[in-house]
Design a protein around this motif. Structure first.
Motif, short mmCIF file in Angstrom:
data_model
loop_
_atom_site.label_atom_id
_atom_site.label_comp_id
_atom_site.label_asym_id
_atom_site.label_seq_id
_atom_site.Cartn_x
_atom_site.Cartn_y
_atom_site.Cartn_z
N ILE A 39 -16.79 13.22 3.34
CA ILE A 39 -15.69 12.82 2.46
C ILE A 39 -15.21 14.11 1.81
CG2 ILE A 39 -15.02 11.50 0.42
CD1 ILE A 39 -17.02 9.36 1.30
N LYS A 40 -14.04 14.57 2.27
CA LYS A 40 -13.51 15.86 1.82
C LYS A 40 -12.90 15.78 0.44
CE LYS A 40 -12.51 17.58 6.44
NZ LYS A 40 -11.48 18.17 7.32
N SER A 41 -12.19 14.69 0.16
CA SER A 41 -11.56 14.49 -1.14
C SER A 41 -11.39 13.00 -1.36
CB SER A 41 -10.20 15.21 -1.21
OG SER A 41 -9.28 14.58 -0.34
N SER A 42 -10.70 12.64 -2.42
CA SER A 42 -10.53 11.22 -2.72
C SER A 42 -9.59 10.52 -1.74
CB SER A 42 -9.99 11.04 -4.14
OG SER A 42 -8.70 11.62 -4.23
N GLU B 95 -5.07 13.83 -10.62
CA GLU B 95 -5.89 15.05 -10.51
C GLU B 95 -7.10 15.01 -11.44
OE1 GLU B 95 -3.72 18.69 -10.90
OE2 GLU B 95 -2.13 17.99 -9.57
N ASN B 96 -6.96 14.40 -12.61
CA ASN B 96 -8.06 14.32 -13.57
C ASN B 96 -9.20 13.43 -13.06
OD1 ASN B 96 -6.50 15.88 -15.29
ND2 ASN B 96 -5.65 14.10 -16.34
N ASP B 97 -8.89 12.49 -12.18
CA ASP B 97 -9.89 11.56 -11.67
C ASP B 97 -10.40 11.93 -10.28
OD1 ASP B 97 -9.64 9.97 -13.95
OD2 ASP B 97 -7.97 8.83 -13.07
N GLU C 137 -9.14 -0.12 -1.90
CA GLU C 137 -9.40 -1.20 -2.85
C GLU C 137 -10.48 -0.81 -3.85
OE1 GLU C 137 -10.36 -4.57 -0.42
OE2 GLU C 137 -8.31 -4.80 0.29
N LEU C 138 -11.48 -0.08 -3.39
CA LEU C 138 -12.56 0.38 -4.26
C LEU C 138 -12.01 1.31 -5.34
CD1 LEU C 138 -15.67 0.34 -4.65
CD2 LEU C 138 -15.75 2.36 -3.19
N LEU C 139 -11.14 2.24 -4.97
CA LEU C 139 -10.55 3.16 -5.94
C LEU C 139 -9.64 2.44 -6.93
CD1 LEU C 139 -9.72 6.17 -3.59
CD2 LEU C 139 -11.56 6.03 -5.28
N VAL C 140 -8.85 1.49 -6.44
CA VAL C 140 -7.95 0.72 -7.32
C VAL C 140 -8.76 -0.15 -8.28
CG1 VAL C 140 -6.18 -1.08 -7.36
CG2 VAL C 140 -6.02 0.78 -5.71
N ALA C 141 -9.81 -0.79 -7.78
CA ALA C 141 -10.65 -1.66 -8.62
C ALA C 141 -11.32 -0.87 -9.74
CB ALA C 141 -11.70 -2.36 -7.77
N ASN C 142 -11.63 0.39 -9.50
CA ASN C 142 -12.26 1.23 -10.52
C ASN C 142 -11.24 2.03 -11.33
OD1 ASN C 142 -15.37 1.13 -10.31
ND2 ASN C 142 -14.65 1.08 -8.21
N LYS C 143 -9.96 1.68 -11.19
CA LYS C 143 -8.86 2.29 -11.94
C LYS C 143 -8.80 3.80 -11.75
CE LYS C 143 -8.52 -1.30 -15.45
NZ LYS C 143 -9.30 -2.35 -14.89
N LEU C 144 -9.13 4.27 -10.53
CA LEU C 144 -9.06 5.68 -10.21
C LEU C 144 -7.84 6.02 -9.36
CD1 LEU C 144 -12.83 6.25 -9.42
CD2 LEU C 144 -11.58 6.95 -11.46
N SER C 145 -7.12 4.99 -8.91
CA SER C 145 -5.96 5.20 -8.08
C SER C 145 -4.95 4.08 -8.31
CB SER C 145 -6.37 5.19 -6.60
OG SER C 145 -5.26 5.22 -5.75
N SER C 146 -3.72 4.40 -8.02
CA SER C 146 -2.70 3.36 -7.99
C SER C 146 -2.25 3.23 -6.55
CB SER C 146 -1.54 3.71 -8.90
OG SER C 146 -0.99 4.95 -8.52
N GLU C 147 -1.96 2.02 -6.12
CA GLU C 147 -1.51 1.82 -4.75
C GLU C 147 -0.05 2.22 -4.67
OE1 GLU C 147 -3.27 -1.44 -2.14
OE2 GLU C 147 -3.19 -2.35 -4.13
N ILE C 148 0.27 2.98 -3.63
CA ILE C 148 1.66 3.42 -3.44
C ILE C 148 2.20 2.92 -2.11
CG2 ILE C 148 1.51 5.46 -4.91
CD1 ILE C 148 0.98 7.07 -2.31
N CYS C 149 1.83 1.69 -1.76
CA CYS C 149 2.24 1.12 -0.48
C CYS C 149 3.72 0.71 -0.53
CB CYS C 149 1.43 -0.13 -0.16
SG CYS C 149 -0.29 0.22 0.11
N PRO C 150 4.42 0.94 0.59
CA PRO C 150 5.78 0.43 0.66
C PRO C 150 5.76 -1.08 0.79
CG PRO C 150 5.18 1.52 2.72
CD PRO C 150 4.04 1.71 1.76
#
Length: 116
Positions: free
Chosen positions: A29-32, A55-57, A102-115
């Motif tokens: 796993i190279k990055s998030s 970037e902070n997360d 889904e794991l990142l979104v559930a832990n509030k570390l990402s927002s989904e940017i899906c079209p």
């Protein structure tokens, strides 16, 4: 009668000796949002589809993915396209119960940017 016995033998061999299915596994796993997976004969860099990590997360998100999908974990890949020679995909554990985005979104570390 010969045909029936041949069919029964073939059916028996299929049941007793099932086809082995090889899945991909996590190599790194190279990055998030970038991972390296491999199967028996090739490696593939995958960019997670619909992920935007602040970037902070970044470190926390990468560590979460590493803990939930350790090196050697078997995964299923659902591709969505390519961007700059990187496959964009959703990555699930082999049972299909966890997905990285889904794991990142559930832990509030990402927002989904899906079209839509």
């Amino acid at each position: 009668m010969k045909k029936l016995s041949k069919i029964l033998i073939i059916a028996f061999l299929i049941v007793v000796n099932p086809v082995i299915v090889n899945s991909a596994e996590i190599l790194q796993i190279k990055s998030s949002n970038t991972i390296l997976v491999g199967d028996q004969n090739r490696n593939l860099t995958i960019g997670l589809f619909c992920v935007d990590v602040n970037e902070n997360d970044e470190i926390e998100a990468t560590n979460l993915l590493k803990s939930q999908f350790p090196r050697g974990s078997k995964v299923k890949i659902k591709p969505f396209g390519f961007k700059e020679n990187v496959l964009l995909a959703k990555v699930f554990n082999i049972k299909g119960t966890k997905e990285m985005t889904e794991l990142l979104v559930a832990n509030k570390l990402s927002s989904e940017i899906c079209p839509s």
